[in-house]
Design a protein around this motif. Structure first.
Motif, mmCIF file in Angstrom:
data_model
loop_
_atom_site.group_PDB
_atom_site.id
_atom_site.type_symbol
_atom_site.label_atom_id
_atom_site.label_comp_id
_atom_site.label_asym_id
_atom_site.label_seq_id
_atom_site.Cartn_x
_atom_site.Cartn_y
_atom_site.Cartn_z
ATOM 1 N N ARG A 203 0.844 -1.193 0.000
ATOM 2 C CA ARG A 203 0.000 0.000 0.000
ATOM 3 C C ARG A 203 0.883 1.249 0.000
ATOM 4 N NH1 ARG A 203 -5.295 0.220 1.487
ATOM 5 N NH2 ARG A 203 -5.112 -1.869 2.338
ATOM 6 N N CYS B 261 -5.384 8.547 1.904
ATOM 7 C CA CYS B 261 -6.785 8.515 1.480
ATOM 8 C C CYS B 261 -7.655 7.816 2.513
ATOM 9 C CB CYS B 261 -6.934 7.785 0.152
ATOM 10 S SG CYS B 261 -6.307 8.699 -1.230
ATOM 11 N N ASP B 262 -7.090 6.839 3.193
ATOM 12 C CA ASP B 262 -7.839 6.092 4.197
ATOM 13 C C ASP B 262 -8.045 6.896 5.486
ATOM 14 O OD1 ASP B 262 -8.323 3.909 2.696
ATOM 15 O OD2 ASP B 262 -6.999 2.531 3.771
ATOM 16 N N LYS C 140 -0.250 -7.556 -9.030
ATOM 17 C CA LYS C 140 -1.521 -7.438 -8.330
ATOM 18 C C LYS C 140 -1.324 -7.923 -6.899
ATOM 19 C CE LYS C 140 -6.081 -6.874 -8.728
ATOM 20 N NZ LYS C 140 -6.148 -6.457 -7.339
ATOM 21 N N THR C 141 -1.842 -7.147 -5.976
ATOM 22 C CA THR C 141 -1.938 -7.634 -4.602
ATOM 23 C C THR C 141 -3.425 -7.694 -4.299
ATOM 24 O OG1 THR C 141 -1.924 -5.447 -3.607
ATOM 25 C CG2 THR C 141 0.208 -6.451 -4.008
ATOM 26 N N ARG C 142 -3.761 -7.776 -3.016
ATOM 27 C CA ARG C 142 -5.186 -7.854 -2.714
ATOM 28 C C ARG C 142 -5.881 -6.506 -2.923
ATOM 29 N NH1 ARG C 142 -6.774 -9.143 3.206
ATOM 30 N NH2 ARG C 142 -8.748 -9.106 2.139
ATOM 31 N N LEU C 143 -5.098 -5.457 -3.110
ATOM 32 C CA LEU C 143 -5.700 -4.165 -3.405
ATOM 33 C C LEU C 143 -6.247 -4.182 -4.828
ATOM 34 C CD1 LEU C 143 -3.071 -1.749 -1.837
ATOM 35 C CD2 LEU C 143 -5.117 -2.720 -0.837
ATOM 36 N N SER C 144 -7.368 -3.477 -4.996
ATOM 37 C CA SER C 144 -8.032 -3.568 -6.293
ATOM 38 C C SER C 144 -7.217 -2.864 -7.378
ATOM 39 C CB SER C 144 -9.426 -2.976 -6.216
ATOM 40 O OG SER C 144 -9.379 -1.678 -5.682
ATOM 41 N N LYS C 145 -6.457 -1.825 -6.993
ATOM 42 C CA LYS C 145 -5.637 -1.143 -7.976
ATOM 43 C C LYS C 145 -4.333 -1.913 -8.151
ATOM 44 C CE LYS C 145 -4.424 3.542 -8.561
ATOM 45 N NZ LYS C 145 -4.179 4.822 -7.898
ATOM 46 N N GLY D 277 -11.584 3.149 5.037
ATOM 47 C CA GLY D 277 -10.513 2.482 4.314
ATOM 48 C C GLY D 277 -10.196 1.112 4.887
ATOM 49 N N GLY E 68 -9.416 -3.855 -0.065
ATOM 50 C CA GLY E 68 -8.597 -3.592 -1.244
ATOM 51 C C GLY E 68 -9.105 -2.424 -2.058
ATOM 52 N N MET E 69 -10.340 -1.971 -1.744
ATOM 53 C CA MET E 69 -10.880 -0.834 -2.476
ATOM 54 C C MET E 69 -10.653 0.433 -1.657
ATOM 55 S SD MET E 69 -14.376 -2.349 -4.023
ATOM 56 C CE MET E 69 -14.560 -1.011 -5.163
ATOM 57 N N ALA F 267 -11.501 4.010 0.238
ATOM 58 C CA ALA F 267 -12.615 4.400 1.088
ATOM 59 C C ALA F 267 -13.642 5.136 0.243
ATOM 60 C CB ALA F 267 -12.112 5.315 2.196
ATOM 61 N N ALA G 213 -8.464 -11.852 -4.266
ATOM 62 C CA ALA G 213 -7.461 -11.599 -5.302
ATOM 63 C C ALA G 213 -6.368 -12.632 -5.233
ATOM 64 C CB ALA G 213 -6.863 -10.215 -5.102
#
Lengths: 468, 309
Positions: free
Chosen positions: A222, A229-230, A278-283, B277, B289-290, B292, B309
């Motif tokens: 991350r 952002c979180d 790719k990781t578990r993050l969608s981006k 988040g 993973g998305m 917030a 994933a």
């Protein structure tokens, strides 16, 4: 005291979990021996230290305050803004990996390099990331500022111009796409006006929260920007003075130079695999430098990349008759391309290249070039295309197949062996293959073969440059 | 209760056999005579002559057999059947018989259970044992004398049975619930007055005096308002337990259900932290993973996002 130190040394495989309880213990022992001068005390963990620098905005908007400093020989402090001449994809469109051959114009830079050297490139953040960061922190990218040290005597960051724009600071200096460390969360928690966010930040910076921090940040890779952002309430409350304490500088990236000045004067080429996974993050995760370089369009605009050259780890033999065996699968072939170009320019023969990739039609970098050199007799090429047939064939298989030649070059020709490429299993597999060649062809025992390889390494006749 | 269940005016038969002492019989008959009153006649029958007496069926209220003190009467199946025949429906038989504890071989003496079965098989109901007592020494002697039975394990048992309260061969219609109810299935008769009210004859139309109402006048201004489409959705469809739109649904329920179905595929937040988040989400959060998002903002997960994933 010594006991405490020893205890630490032996258990420091997972530092955070051990250092935290160990530090108070250490200070508890040191302080009685060396008490603090009178009037001074230990700053508790509940005190926010002042920022290293303070940021002073200037009234003027960005109007040339980003001015270039006077040119010197390019170095880390004064990189050369090299113009990008070309940016070519060398893998087939259908291939999973995007590999680029990028050429820079270094005319007038005073840059000189030889085969085996590396070029350092200072990447910059993607424009959309810069924009998002400025939005989150409510920064005006066009504003100019000067830095002043909070304590006299603290040197200012050498890589930042003075005065500097917010745009330059965010785009070229702050590593917002790196994975933040524990200290980032610790400092950030000071600024949080939101209880939910503050508690989470404190948890992530605590010793108990390290497992969670790892699975939140490190495992999915991350980025700092994504973390910000979180924590939106905290992010917009970060004092600008602390920005430089919070976020480290973007580190330069090193690339093996893939061309020779003798073959291409005033030019410098690199072979670059675009990092994306790719990781578990969608981006999807993207490599900062490779993504940036691959996104440049030299034919459409004048793009410049700050770079400088460093001496590399690999040295090629000065004696003209020494043959070289080069093992460079994938982008590992880059430094050997430079070496071959250089040696060919000097008219030297005895170049043996073991190249490996997946498919001949998809990622056989510079295939046509090699064929030319093979035809002219300058190069002996062994290729291993691992996916072109049912069973996997790698460079180590080709080495074993050509054991007679390899042993002959080593024992009689006093050849040098070079290995470059991905630092996963390949180096070990190649070392195994070499040892088996020594045993089968040189009649060495397993331990003698091991010793022979070590001796080669020690005498710099076997050199490696691997990266992950 | 009157003795032996006998009351005044009933017809009674007393059955005796060779073991019955004459004195005892006389006493018993006198006693019964007293119970039924002087008007009624008591039939006194020898057990062996019973079938020859040819009594009419269903002629006695009570039959006493073996009840003479000191008698050791054995009742054969034929005697029991005859008793059942001559009893009136609902009539009662009282009898006494020596029984053995175990059934002996080749013996005419029954066990108490066998006697009970014999009474039931001869067509009597509500058969029950009234009393069981050991024999007196004289009775034992009498048994040995008359029945040539050597054992001394005999008991004297007194039993009662009733004839069912219907005649043999009588028939009765059963009322079965699934039988067609003739009365209810018949078309109800039309009330002529009501029929007349609803019949409009062609002649009536020509009648000047006939006043036809303008149907629009029946509506008031409230009725003429254009309804809001949402109010037209049948509420009853939705309130009933199972929501199911009818084919060619026009009330909008079909669309609603379709929408609901889509929404139900979207995960719902149970903890309320999904919009935050990853740092605040639980490990199994489908939004993991998305980035917030704002609370309440609709986030559509792509199909592939729902898998790990």
């Amino acid at each position: 005291m010594i006991q405490a130190l020893l205890q630490f040394v032996f258990t420091s495989c997972r530092p955070d979990a051990v250092v935290d309880p160990w530090l108070p213990d250490l200070w508890g022992r040191i302080l009685p021996l060396y008490p603090l001068p009178p009037g001074l005390g230990i700053i508790g963990p509940d005190v926010l230290l002042p920022s290293k620098f303070t940021l002073h905005f200037l009234d003027e908007r960005s109007s040339g305050c980003d001015g270039e400093a006077a040119r010197q020989a390019p170095s880390e402090l004064h990189p050369f803004a090299a113009q990008v001449v070309s940016n070519l994809r060398v893998t087939a469109e259908s291939h999973f990996q995007d590999v680029r051959l990028i050429e820079f114009d270094v005319t007038g830079s005073g840059i000189e390099y030889s085969a085996g050297d590396v070029v350092m490139i200072q990447p910059r953040n993607a424009p959309e990331d810069v924009q998002q960061f400025c939005q989150l922190l409510r920064l005006d990218p066009d504003r100019c500022f000067v830095l002043k040290p909070s304590e006299p005597g603290t040197p200012l960051p050498a890589h930042l111009p003075q005065p500097c724009t917010i745009q330059h600071l965010v785009a070229c200096y702050l590593d917002i796409s790196g994975v933040p460390r524990r200290s980032f969360f610790e400092l950030l928690s000071w600024f949080s006006p939101n209880e939910l966010e503050r508690e989470k930040l404190q948890e992530l910076s605590s010793a108990q929260g390290q497992e969670e921090l790892y699975s939140y940040c490190n495992r999915p890779r991350r980025t700092t920007l994504e973390v910000l952002c979180d924590f939106p309430h905290t992010t917009c409350a970060v004092p600008l003075d602390y920005l430089l304490d919070l976020i480290p500088r973007i580190q330069p990236r090193a690339f093996s130079i893939a061309s020779s000045m003798l073959a291409l004067p005033n030019r410098l080429q690199i072979l670059l695999a675009v990092v994306q996974y790719k990781t578990r993050l969608s981006k999807p995760r993207r490599g900062l430098c490779s993504t940036w370089l691959a996104s440049l369009h030299p034919q459409q605009e004048d793009v410049r990349v700050p770079l400088w050259v460093k001496r590399g780890g690999m040295k090629f033999p000065a004696e003209p008759d020494t043959p070289i065996i080069m093992i460079g699968p994938g982008t590992g072939v880059a430094p050997f391309r430079a070496a071959i170009q250089e040696r060919v320019a000097h008219g030297r023969k005895g170049n043996y290249l073991f190249f490996g990739c997946r498919q001949k039609s998809k990622d056989f970098y510079c295939g046509a070039e090699w064929q030319e050199l093979v035809k002219s007799g300058h190069l002996t090429l062994f290729t291993a295309f691992s996916r072109d047939q049912e069973e996997k064939i790698y460079v180590q298989h080709r080495i074993r197949e050509n054991k007679g030649l390899v042993w002959d070059l080593l024992s009689r020709g006093n050849a040098h062996i070079y290995l470059a490429g991905n630092a996963k299993q390949m180096p070990a597999a190649v070392a195994e293959a070499l040892k088996s060649v020594f045993q089968l062809e040189g009649d060495l025992s397993p331990s003698e073969a091991e010793e022979y390889l070590t001796a080669l390494e020690r005498s710099h006749r076997f050199q490696m440059e691997t990266w992950s | 209760m009157a003795e032996y269940g006998i009351s005044v005016g009933q017809r009674v038969a007393v059955i005796w056999d060779s073991s019955s002492p004459v004195e005892g019989l006389k006493n018993l008959v006198a006693k019964i005579q007293a119970l039924v009153g002087p008007e009624s006649r008591i039939s006194v029958e020898n057990i062996d002559q019973l079938s020859h007496s040819a009594h009419a069926a269903s002629s006695f209220d009570v039959v006493l057999s073996g009840m003479v003190p000191g008698s050791m009467t054995l009742h054969s199946a034929g005697v029991l059947a005859e008793i059942a025949r001559i009893l009136k429906p609902g009539g009662c038989v009282l009898l006494k018989e020596p029984v053995a504890a175990q059934i002996g071989d080749n013996s005419r003496i029954k066990t108490a259970a066998r006697l009970l079965t014999a009474l039931t098989l001869s067509g009597l109901v509500e058969v029950k044992e009234l009393q069981k007592e050991p024999l007196t020494p004289e009775e034992t002697q009498s048994v040995q004398e008359h029945l040539s039975y050597q054992g001394n394990d005999l008991l004297s048992v007194q039993m009662e049975g009733k004839k069912p309260n219907f005649e043999v061969g009588s028939s009765s219609q059963l009322k079965l619930s699934f039988a067609k109810k003739s009365a209810s299935s018949a078309k109800p008769a039309v009330d002529p007055a009501a029929a007349k009210l609803w019949t409009l004859s062609a002649n009536d139309m020509d009648d000047e005096g006939m006043d036809l109402l303008d149907s629009d006048e029946l509506l008031d201004s409230e009725d003429l308002k254009k309804p809001d489409p949402s109010s037209l959705k049948a509420p009853s469809c939705k309130e009933s337990g199972k929501k199911k739109a009818c084919k060619n649904c026009t009330c909008g329920l079909a669309e609603d259900l379709e929408q609901e179905k889509k929404e139900s595929l979207q995960p719902k937040s149970a903890c309320g932290n999904c919009y935050l988040g990853d740092a605040f989400r639980c490990a199994s959060c489908p939004y993991m993973g998305m980035p917030a998002f704002k609370p309440g903002e609709k986030i559509l997960l792509a199909e592939n996002n729902l898998h790990d994933a």
